[in-house]
Structure formats: C-alpha cells, structure tokens
Design a protein around this motif. Sequence first.
Motif, mmCIF file in Angstrom:
data_model
loop_
_atom_site.group_PDB
_atom_site.id
_atom_site.type_symbol
_atom_site.label_atom_id
_atom_site.label_comp_id
_atom_site.label_asym_id
_atom_site.label_seq_id
_atom_site.Cartn_x
_atom_site.Cartn_y
_atom_site.Cartn_z
ATOM 1 N N LYS A 3 0.841 -1.191 0.000
ATOM 2 C CA LYS A 3 0.000 0.000 0.000
ATOM 3 C C LYS A 3 0.875 1.240 0.000
ATOM 4 C CE LYS A 3 -3.888 -2.197 2.337
ATOM 5 N NZ LYS A 3 -4.800 -2.141 3.502
ATOM 6 N N LYS A 4 0.525 2.192 -0.846
ATOM 7 C CA LYS A 4 1.274 3.417 -0.970
ATOM 8 C C LYS A 4 0.374 4.603 -0.692
ATOM 9 C CE LYS A 4 4.783 3.716 -2.233
ATOM 10 N NZ LYS A 4 5.943 3.819 -1.332
ATOM 11 N N VAL A 10 4.395 5.736 -6.687
ATOM 12 C CA VAL A 10 5.582 5.092 -7.220
ATOM 13 C C VAL A 10 5.673 5.357 -8.714
ATOM 14 C CG1 VAL A 10 6.729 2.892 -7.607
ATOM 15 C CG2 VAL A 10 5.504 3.292 -5.470
ATOM 16 N N GLU A 11 6.804 5.805 -9.145
ATOM 17 C CA GLU A 11 7.081 5.911 -10.575
ATOM 18 C C GLU A 11 8.079 4.838 -10.997
ATOM 19 O OE1 GLU A 11 8.297 9.811 -11.644
ATOM 20 O OE2 GLU A 11 6.414 10.751 -11.032
ATOM 21 N N ILE A 12 9.065 4.616 -10.142
ATOM 22 C CA ILE A 12 10.113 3.642 -10.455
ATOM 23 C C ILE A 12 10.197 2.627 -9.329
ATOM 24 C CG2 ILE A 12 12.570 3.306 -10.930
ATOM 25 C CD1 ILE A 12 12.710 6.226 -11.785
ATOM 26 N N VAL A 13 10.355 1.363 -9.686
ATOM 27 C CA VAL A 13 10.661 0.321 -8.711
ATOM 28 C C VAL A 13 12.111 -0.093 -8.926
ATOM 29 C CG1 VAL A 13 10.194 -2.018 -7.918
ATOM 30 C CG2 VAL A 13 8.304 -0.539 -8.552
ATOM 31 N N VAL A 33 10.795 6.949 -6.338
ATOM 32 C CA VAL A 33 11.321 5.596 -6.504
ATOM 33 C C VAL A 33 11.159 4.838 -5.199
ATOM 34 C CG1 VAL A 33 13.654 6.399 -5.988
ATOM 35 C CG2 VAL A 33 13.356 4.225 -7.183
ATOM 36 N N THR A 34 10.789 3.566 -5.319
ATOM 37 C CA THR A 34 10.727 2.661 -4.180
ATOM 38 C C THR A 34 11.715 1.536 -4.410
ATOM 39 O OG1 THR A 34 8.436 3.120 -3.621
ATOM 40 C CG2 THR A 34 9.311 0.999 -2.920
ATOM 41 N N GLY A 35 12.550 1.258 -3.424
ATOM 42 C CA GLY A 35 13.529 0.196 -3.547
ATOM 43 C C GLY A 35 13.157 -1.012 -2.710
ATOM 44 N N ILE A 36 13.285 -2.185 -3.301
ATOM 45 C CA ILE A 36 13.129 -3.440 -2.579
ATOM 46 C C ILE A 36 14.525 -3.918 -2.192
ATOM 47 C CG2 ILE A 36 12.239 -5.797 -2.632
ATOM 48 C CD1 ILE A 36 10.424 -4.950 -4.942
ATOM 49 N N GLY A 64 2.290 -6.688 -9.732
ATOM 50 C CA GLY A 64 0.984 -6.467 -9.126
ATOM 51 C C GLY A 64 1.050 -5.819 -7.761
ATOM 52 N N ASP A 65 2.195 -5.921 -7.099
ATOM 53 C CA ASP A 65 2.362 -5.293 -5.793
ATOM 54 C C ASP A 65 2.659 -3.798 -5.904
ATOM 55 O OD1 ASP A 65 2.143 -7.688 -4.123
ATOM 56 O OD2 ASP A 65 4.020 -8.292 -5.082
ATOM 57 N N PHE A 66 2.986 -3.355 -7.111
ATOM 58 C CA PHE A 66 3.302 -1.944 -7.353
ATOM 59 C C PHE A 66 2.533 -1.477 -8.584
ATOM 60 C CE2 PHE A 66 6.783 -4.042 -5.233
ATOM 61 C CZ PHE A 66 7.165 -3.153 -4.238
ATOM 62 N N PRO A 67 1.216 -1.423 -8.502
ATOM 63 C CA PRO A 67 0.386 -1.201 -9.694
ATOM 64 C C PRO A 67 0.547 0.166 -10.337
ATOM 65 C CG PRO A 67 -0.956 -1.118 -7.706
ATOM 66 C CD PRO A 67 0.391 -1.606 -7.288
ATOM 67 N N THR A 68 1.109 1.145 -9.628
ATOM 68 C CA THR A 68 1.277 2.469 -10.220
ATOM 69 C C THR A 68 2.663 2.683 -10.814
ATOM 70 O OG1 THR A 68 1.908 3.404 -8.083
ATOM 71 C CG2 THR A 68 -0.430 3.495 -8.672
ATOM 72 N N ALA A 69 3.532 1.704 -10.697
ATOM 73 C CA ALA A 69 4.900 1.856 -11.196
ATOM 74 C C ALA A 69 4.914 1.905 -12.716
ATOM 75 C CB ALA A 69 5.774 0.711 -10.707
ATOM 76 N N THR A 70 5.718 2.802 -13.247
ATOM 77 C CA THR A 70 5.812 2.961 -14.691
ATOM 78 C C THR A 70 7.169 2.547 -15.247
ATOM 79 O OG1 THR A 70 6.493 5.255 -14.348
ATOM 80 C CG2 THR A 70 4.143 4.856 -14.740
ATOM 81 N N ASP A 71 8.170 2.457 -14.400
ATOM 82 C CA ASP A 71 9.530 2.196 -14.859
ATOM 83 C C ASP A 71 10.229 1.261 -13.876
ATOM 84 O OD1 ASP A 71 9.816 4.422 -17.121
ATOM 85 O OD2 ASP A 71 8.829 5.333 -15.391
#
Length: 361
Positions: A3-4, A10-13, A33-36, A64-71
């Motif tokens: 959840k964000k 999130v734009e970048i994972v 950016v979100t880092g795992i 699917g865990d980061f549905p708004t990520a684009t890059d």
Amino acid sequence: MIKKDAACRVEIVDLFGGPGGWDVAAQRLGLAVTGIEHDRAACASRRAAGLDTVEGDVRAYGPGDFPTATDLIGSPPCQPYSIGGKGAGRRALDTVLHFADQLAARRDIRAGLATLDDERTGLVLEPLRWTLQALDGGRPYRTVMLEQVPTVLPVWEAMAQILRAEGYTVVTGRMHAEEYGVPQTRARAVLVARRHGEGEAALPAATHRRYSRTTDQDGGNPDLLPWVSMAQALGWGMTHRPALTVAVGTAAGGPDPSCVGGSGSRATLYGERDAGRWIADTRLVDADELPAYRGGRKDMIRVSVADAAALQTFPSGHPFQGTRTKQYEQIGNAMPPELAEAVIRRAMAAELAARTGTQAA
C-alpha cells in the motif's frame, strides 16, 4: 499488495535497492522511486536517508504489488559474476541464458533456479520476470534500466533480444564510470529498454575522458572534461589517475578494508605513492572510521567509509548504517549515483523534459 500513500506515488521500482545508489540519482531528478532490499543494514541506510523502502526478497513480489509503477531499475547482486568472487554465476552462464529463454516462453523456472550452486546467480533474471509479468498484466514498464558487472553483458544481450520481440527498443553496452565524472575506473554492463512509442533506448554520451595510463589528464578529446582523480575527489591519494574500482570484496566475497579489488589494485596504490604521484592524507580521522590493521604493511593505505562513499559519488553524509563491515559492503555493491543519474537522465529524457517543460534530448 504494497500500500502506498497517494502523495508518494511510485514511478520507479528499484528491485535491488541497496543503500540507494540508483534511488539517490532518481530523487535528484525529481522522480519517485521505491527500492526493494533484503539486507537489514542496507534497509536501515535507506530509511535513514529518507528513501522509500520495502524490506524483503524481490522474488516474493511482482508488478501487481506496485500497480502504479511505470519504470523499472535493477542491479542484481554481482558476487556470483564478479571476477573477485567465487565464480558460480560465470560457471552457470549458459544455464542462466537457458532460463532466460524459458522465461520468454512463460515457463516457471523456479525449480531450475533452486539447483544453482549460488542462489544469487538466478537473481539476474528477476528484472526479466518483472518486465514480462508487467507486460502480461497489461501495464508494461515504459523504461527498464539494468546494471551489473561486465561479465553479465551476455545476459543483458540475451534479454535485449527477448525484450525487442516484446515491443521494446533496447541498447546494451559497457560503461566506464570515469567517463561520467566518477573518480574511479569502474566498468559496468548496462541495459536500457524503452517501450515502442515511448522513444528510442539510448545510453548516455560520455561527459568526461576515458582514463588511460598513456594519456595525461589534460590530453584526449578536448570536447570532454578531464577524468577526476582520486586526490581531487578526496583531497588525498593518487594524483595522476582515478581511484581503482571500489569493490570492497575478496575472492571469498567478504569486505576488503582497502576498498580496492584485490592485491594487484593495492599494489597500484602503493606504486603510485612510492612514485610520488600522491597527496598524503593529513586529516585527523577518528580511528573508529578506519578499517582495522590486520597485518601486512604497517603503512597500509586505509580508506574510510566516508572516503569510499565519496569515490562512489554518494552525497556527503549519506547515513550508512550497520557495522563498519556492512557499510563498506553496501558502498562497494552500489551503483554510483553519478553514473546512475547519467543513465536515468538519458533513458528518461522525455519524462524529465515533460516535468520541466523543456525539450527532450
């Protein structure tokens, strides 16, 4: 699903966030950016630096865990492929390429990966898994940026073929860090992919000259800036060349307090000093900041955590956490932010131009 907060979209994972090499660069450019990251100390460093962090194994997550990520960004662990490591990844290269083809055919390769000698070897394929799953889920990544040691270039080239068939333009190549203002001779294999309709994939043009033992710092292409020496970056050290790669590892995969990759590199440091191409370190440095002396030369050249971070172009005061050993490990394994920024700036030129209202490069 992670959840964000809506205000922190999130734009970048970043699949292997480490202490934040890529992420520091992305934030400089105004990108979220979100880092795992699975390493606890690296996660602590990220949080102390204010970087958005998910602590866990990248294999347990997916698009699917980061549905708004684009890059997507990925710098998988280099130890299995590094020349300074035990070589499990290099020995398994053909197997890894086979598994890449299996992924392209949408086959489950988890059981096969589990048979590899070093479980980190298969992590190099995680960016491909994520990219293909995002495609199949109807939310393809606009940009994919990957980095690893040069021995992984055949994997990136195989992935490039797969991604081109999936609707991407892709470029791969070997980038030399000193050509982008990083004060060390670090070479990396890089892949950049752009979805068709989003612009052509490209690597950034060099801004600085390539280091050569036969060319003076002021020599070479006059249209490029001189490479940055170790002494210029730190105020001490080698004056006639950049630092050697901040590898922070031995053949066993452990931290190397000298912060250079092996005895040959250490010999280069001592040779430059003995030849007078050197500025002495006259600072008063806290002993706790320096690696412990463990035998060998009593005049051992010791590089502090802060020095290693500066050679990697981390911002001054980046709050590395954990033991001193863990801090060196994080620094040595990270993507230099200056190099990362060059890759992102070129790969995402259109998006950055849209944010600033300027024309894309």
